[in-house]
Write an enzyme that holds these catalytic residues in place. Sequence first.
Site, PDB file in Angstrom:
ATOM      1  N   LEU A 115       1.025  -1.397   0.078  1.00  0.00           N
ATOM      2  CA  LEU A 115      -0.113   0.092  -0.041  1.00  0.00           C
ATOM      3  C   LEU A 115       0.790   1.097  -0.099  1.00  0.00           C
ATOM      4  CD1 LEU A 115      -2.861  -0.967   2.868  1.00  0.00           C
ATOM      5  CD2 LEU A 115      -3.150  -0.579   0.218  1.00  0.00           C
ATOM      6  N   ASP A 116       0.388   2.206  -0.764  1.00  0.00           N
ATOM      7  CA  ASP A 116       1.280   3.575  -0.870  1.00  0.00           C
ATOM      8  C   ASP A 116       1.157   4.170   0.705  1.00  0.00           C
ATOM      9  OD1 ASP A 116       1.703   3.173  -3.476  1.00  0.00           O
ATOM     10  OD2 ASP A 116       0.064   4.473  -4.079  1.00  0.00           O
ATOM     11  N   PRO A 117       2.501   4.915   0.994  1.00  0.00           N
ATOM     12  CA  PRO A 117       2.452   5.366   2.258  1.00  0.00           C
ATOM     13  C   PRO A 117       1.121   6.186   2.759  1.00  0.00           C
ATOM     14  CG  PRO A 117       4.326   5.843   1.265  1.00  0.00           C
ATOM     15  CD  PRO A 117       3.464   5.324   0.091  1.00  0.00           C
TER      16      PRO A 117
END
EC number: 5.4.99.-
Length: 565
Positions: A115-117
């Site tokens: 998952l992206d930050p």
Amino acid sequence: MAEVDISHSKKKKQDKTENDAADTGDYMIKPQSFTPAIDTSQWPILLKNYDRLNVRTGHYTPISAGHSPLKRPLQEYIRYGVINLDKPANPSSHEVVAWIKRILRVEKTGHSGTLDPKVTGNLIVCIDRATRLVKSQQGAGKEYVCVARLHSAVPDVAKVARALESLTGAVFQRPPLISAVKRQLRIRTIYESKLLEYDADRHLVVFWVSCEAGTYIRTMCVHLGLLLGVGGHMQELRRVRSGILGENNNMVTMHDVMDAQFVYDNSRDESYLRRVIMPLEMILTSYKRLVVKDSAVNAICYGAKLMIPGLLRFENDIDVGTEVVLMTTKGEAIAVGIAEMTTSVMATCDHGVVAKIKRVVMDRDTYPRKWGLGPRASMKKKLIADGKLDKHGKPNEKTPVEWSRNVVLPTGGDAIIAGAAAAPEEIKADAENGEAGEARKRKHDDSSDSPAPVTTKKSKTKEVEGEEAEEKVKSSKKKKKKDKEEEKEEEAGSEKKEKKKKKDKKEEVIEEVASPKSEKKKKKKSKDTEAAVDAEDESAAEKSEKKKKKKDKKKKNKDSEDDEE
């Protein structure tokens, strides 16, 4: 007063007898013509609805090794565990997984898909042995709730809904500008999407989407803006489901993990830690199940295929190539495999491979070894111990003939093996005939010494009959050999005659009168005849032609010289 007490005691006795009768009535075995069904709908994880599985056999020897997934010792429970984590915003997925590894003091951790930050939501963290299932979870479908911002107002909500609906099915996507992968065009499938809310004043669209693993929702928001003709970008994103685990399936936060470990370290209370971590079997509940005998478990852990004799129960609607989970009778996952048989074949066939192993989950030697205990294997071990086989179980100089005959077979298919198997039988038959003849001679010698004349006559007649039979067999064999030799000689003679005829034809062609037209015909005929004759005959014919031509030339030269004179 005494009478009142007596009546009281009588009433108590009556009540007791009535209660006892009721109890005995409840627990009495009722006469039934069918086996009562067990309600397994509340059994845990992989054992749920166990009674609905097809029964191959009910006969097996239970082994005390192994543990039910929910009752494993704590350290083993953690090693075979997964966490359905609610990822916080800002740290990356790899950072979060590394923190959990440090908090729980384990060797390995893995996750179900990056998952992206800035993205929050469902992240399945696998611990130690469960990391073997990471690949299957990364390829599973995902669900998201997204907030997209449009760059200008779109007054009609129906238009937004139609645009979103058009973005279903196979879609071309290129990774966003800020991405950790090569920006190649790829195809991803969007299974379903729903418009949840639209704020026309702030130009915000909230929608839910179910998609294939590896879909870029950021790219999807850009495409939505392009379809509406106003442009757009992603504002917020949350993953609400990964594979079969969603927000409602025991999702925990990073604080829960830290607190659970802290409680266990300080008060030795396992309950919080067991609630935070789930057994890895939870993420395998969507697979078709095959129940394996306890005696076959360790062989599968070492990589053996599951064969029919090791199968206890199996599920409906299994096809060849279907991914299945192999489980023990206690509900533990042994391995993920690929089915080699359909359900109907499993029910009817009595031999063959049921499933081949894709990924083993269980540790080796969790269950005891139960292979190599048969008579053949024990004999092999004994021969290795005595030095009659080498340490790998292969034959050497000391190997007994019986063992090598059974084990060592020539390569080259069934026909050669069958021939090799048949050959020793003929030799054996000859040897037996020889032994029988020797035995007869011995009997004859013994009988000559003995005074009974009747037995000697019988033995003599038997010997004579045996010798006559042997002579007949030998004579028939000799006749067959002679016939074969005569046939070969006849074939060879016929071939020689044909060659002579061909040579005669060639000579006749060569002896024809040489004229320009006849020479051409002669060449054609010679070519036709040469095609049918061997290479050696061709070379001889060419040489003879050349000689004749030279002679003709010499004659012509002489004639011309005579004319000039």
